[in-house]
Design an enzyme around this catalytic site. Sequence first.
Site, PDB file in Angstrom:
ATOM      1  N   LYS A  77     -11.152   6.405   2.382  1.00 30.86           N
ATOM      2  CA  LYS A  77     -12.622   6.434   2.336  1.00 30.86           C
ATOM      3  C   LYS A  77     -13.286   6.744   1.317  1.00 30.86           C
ATOM      4  O   LYS A  77     -14.378   5.891   1.025  1.00 30.86           O
ATOM      5  CB  LYS A  77     -12.944   6.929   3.726  1.00 30.86           C
ATOM      6  CG  LYS A  77     -12.942   6.243   5.274  1.00 30.86           C
ATOM      7  CD  LYS A  77     -13.826   4.758   5.199  1.00 30.86           C
ATOM      8  CE  LYS A  77     -15.384   5.346   5.306  1.00 30.86           C
ATOM      9  NZ  LYS A  77     -16.022   4.454   4.309  1.00 30.86           N
ATOM     10  N   CYS A 137     -14.683   0.744   6.195  1.00 30.34           N
ATOM     11  CA  CYS A 137     -13.690   0.191   5.158  1.00 30.34           C
ATOM     12  C   CYS A 137     -13.885   1.104   3.982  1.00 30.34           C
ATOM     13  O   CYS A 137     -14.672   1.706   3.520  1.00 30.34           O
ATOM     14  CB  CYS A 137     -14.347  -1.169   4.596  1.00 30.34           C
ATOM     15  SG  CYS A 137     -14.650  -2.558   6.024  1.00 30.34           S
ATOM     16  N   CYS A 161       0.851  -1.208  -0.083  1.00 32.16           N
ATOM     17  CA  CYS A 161       0.027   0.074   0.138  1.00 32.16           C
ATOM     18  C   CYS A 161       0.863   1.231  -0.060  1.00 32.16           C
ATOM     19  O   CYS A 161       0.296   2.165  -0.243  1.00 32.16           O
ATOM     20  CB  CYS A 161      -0.931  -0.070   1.322  1.00 32.16           C
ATOM     21  SG  CYS A 161      -1.796  -1.534   1.269  1.00 32.16           S
ATOM     22  N   HIS A 205      -9.012   2.738  -2.921  1.00 32.70           N
ATOM     23  CA  HIS A 205      -7.575   2.370  -2.502  1.00 32.70           C
ATOM     24  C   HIS A 205      -6.859   1.609  -3.692  1.00 32.70           C
ATOM     25  O   HIS A 205      -6.616   0.555  -3.499  1.00 32.70           O
ATOM     26  CB  HIS A 205      -7.251   1.649  -1.142  1.00 32.70           C
ATOM     27  CG  HIS A 205      -6.022   1.117  -0.873  1.00 32.70           C
ATOM     28  ND1 HIS A 205      -4.753   2.295  -1.158  1.00 32.70           N
ATOM     29  CD2 HIS A 205      -5.399   0.369   0.148  1.00 32.70           C
ATOM     30  CE1 HIS A 205      -3.846   1.935  -0.905  1.00 32.70           C
ATOM     31  NE2 HIS A 205      -4.112   0.971  -0.001  1.00 32.70           N
TER      32      HIS A 205
END
Lengths: 397, 472
Positions: free
Chosen positions: A337, A211, A82, A341
């Site tokens: 959010k 999530c 990430c 991602h």
Amino acid sequence: MESIKDKIAIVGMGCTRFGERWDMGVEDLLVEAAYEAFQDAGIEPKAIQAAWIGTVFSGMSAMTLAPLGLQYIPITRVENMCATGSEALRAASYAVAAGVCDIALAIGVEKLKDSGQTGVKGPAIVGDNPDGSSAIGSGYSAPASFAYLGTRYFSHYNIDRDAGKRLLAEIAVKNHYNGSLNPKAHFHNILTVEQVVKAPIVAWPLGLFDCCGVSDGAAAAIVTRADMAKNFRSDPIYIKGLAISAGARQGSMRQDYDYVHVDENVRAAQQVYAEAGIKDPRKEISCAEVHDCFTAHELIVYEDLGFSSRGGAREDIEAGTFTLKGEIPVNPDGGLKCFGHPLGASGLRMMYEVYLQLQGKAGPRQVKNPRLGMTHNLGGNAGAGIGCCVVVGNEKG
Amino acid sequence: MAGITSICAYIPRYRLSLEEIGRMWQTRGGAGEKAIAGYDEDAVTMAVAASLACMKRSGGDVDSLYLATVTAPYKEKQSAAFVAGAADLYKTCHTADFTNTLRAGTTAVKAAVDAVKSGSARQVLVVASDCRMGAPKGKFEQLLGDGAAAVMIGSDNVIANIEGTHSIFSDFTDLWRTEKDTFIQSGEGRFIDEAGYMPVMKEVITELMEKYSLTSGDFTKIVFYAPDSRAHANLAKTIGFSKDQVQDPLFGQIGNTGTAAAMIMLAAALEEATPGDRILFAGYGDGADVFILRVTDSISRIKSAPSMKSMLKKGVPVDYGRYLIWRNLVPVEPSGLPERAEPSLAARWRERKTIRALYGAKCRKCGTPQIHPIGQISRVCVTCQTKDDFEDYKFSDKTGRLFTYAIDQLQPTLNPPGLNGVIDFDGGGRLICELTDYDLSKVDTGMPVDMTFRKLSQGKGIINYFWKAKPI
């Protein structure tokens, strides 16, 4: 060890709209982000002397960047889960600082929605799959690996389950409000605490709105020597520090890891503050884009980055410390959010927001009198991850 | 003289009630329930659980392991080796599968007795385990249950001596299952009873009593296999045993557990036995084996947990839909997440120590026990970075506590939601792993757990066995 502080400037940035980009392939996303950055820096593509392309799933090798048609310059693909986008920026910055090139491109991309899946299982960490090539690792989802932080935080600080859920919900509500002000965000819906708390559970204690989404996107930065920066624009942004801290799985193998902090975050923050000369991050950082893949992680990141004292995040959240009008706005662009991602793009997307904020160009999201901004990623899982922090400023020291 | 040195049954925690089956098919369900293996259990994992419990009761090394089952997960590949590996037996342990008949359990006991008597083995662990399926809506669906039992045969510290045996074979086709059959097939019920089961059992028991000059009055208890409760009661009556001599077959509580059935009954009988009791023990299938057992003073050693009574009490009801999913009898929508990858055979071999008996390592320099969450061998200490200076350290027999957890709705599993947790072992070491056999409403940090050998993924390619944490 020499610090990179004030040696490198970002003189142009670009970022696609994030989301379910059925209309765009990897190639389109890269071209869109890169050309916005070229235009922003006022340069032609042929000015780029070296490039770093960050992606986890959406390409291999330098050829991922072939669609830009850059002519025979050195290009390297980087991957650090990430933290991949930030890793690309770090590599480009170090190359310029080393003097081997003067103008470099850092670009990140990820196309997740074409897979037709609803979640990201995470990159291979060993052998052929994330559970090991013997496939004996617990086959949990990404939310579950971050739910551990929430469960333990509640237990450690004696917060009852309902109060804990509401605390996490406040983070989602804040980020969604910020995202609603951002045309490039995937999600623009404003949420209430009640909606977040009542949403279906994904991995207890995390519900649907705890999530981040799965989305497509790309972002790019043009970096150059700080002393050349004003040749490109009057308001460049200067790199004050770049730090990466990779764990060695201590957290998942040693009982002394408490699951209410992430050592990789803490070490990366300490390193970047030392490099940037920051003594009191809460006072000195004007705004931060942090890795809110799950609300439970943003909660502990406040403490890991020194914005809140240990166990003090609750009080700060309740005081509105991290809202746009608060003492230290966190995720002013809506965060992971609202952007989702796309792993390779996220670090550079964060930097794009900080860049706009420091230039005073963030529109309705603009924070007051910004001076220093920060981005933060965690690759992998709490207890076995890669922490990455970048601090930038709008003044050369 | 050879005899039983330890015994323990394993009954899975889930129960399907006959009323629930009746509700599903709009038929008379009747009273009672049957034990069913969890979604992550099979004949091998139940055999491991029974074997470990049996060895824990007696102590002592095992030099042979015989597994009896008609529901081995592989048609070609030994199942006993899985059990021996998970039970962490010496590599010189002689392993064998006894299969293809419901009599395999008592056949294996007889082979074990012969091995001990001949001196080729000192102590043999015989484990019988089955997970048989009757077709939905059929009579076997109501009759059959899942379970396992392990019995140790040796010559020292014997809790029940084997004073005599008798066997006959009989080529009688009552139940069968070919390679293509998922479910058991059978002949007509009365034919099976009247031409097969009753005459064979009557003959073998009568001949045994004649051979050893005993009468029904010489036995405290009679423990024997029967296809169902009615046949069970009929046989006892026919051969002249009174009701109070007959061990409860437990059919109404756990169902007919196949090769394990008689041994589970024997485990229950021995838990209630007193020194001097004489027990008749018989298995049936393509003939019959019968044994005369004499309980010794050492019987008190098996009074320890886990008792049959407690295992029978702990049943958790399961609805019919879940049963169908667990047995892969209905196709279900796959998870939206990427599929769990198939394990690599090379990696399973490389990581065999961790996979089989949950071995990690303990650093010789700093003393930290450690286990890699994906089974890799420790080369560099996670605490002090010392290289290649470890001793083996077993985690499968350790208890621990749940440090933190996540209830995962996304995880691909036949029993959603998945529960994953960080386990801190007593004595050191931490493992992130799946949990099983939990009651979600009672899951909390600090919860004590131990480790159990289970299937991780199902339904494709090779069976991926590993250890999971289970609330104690």
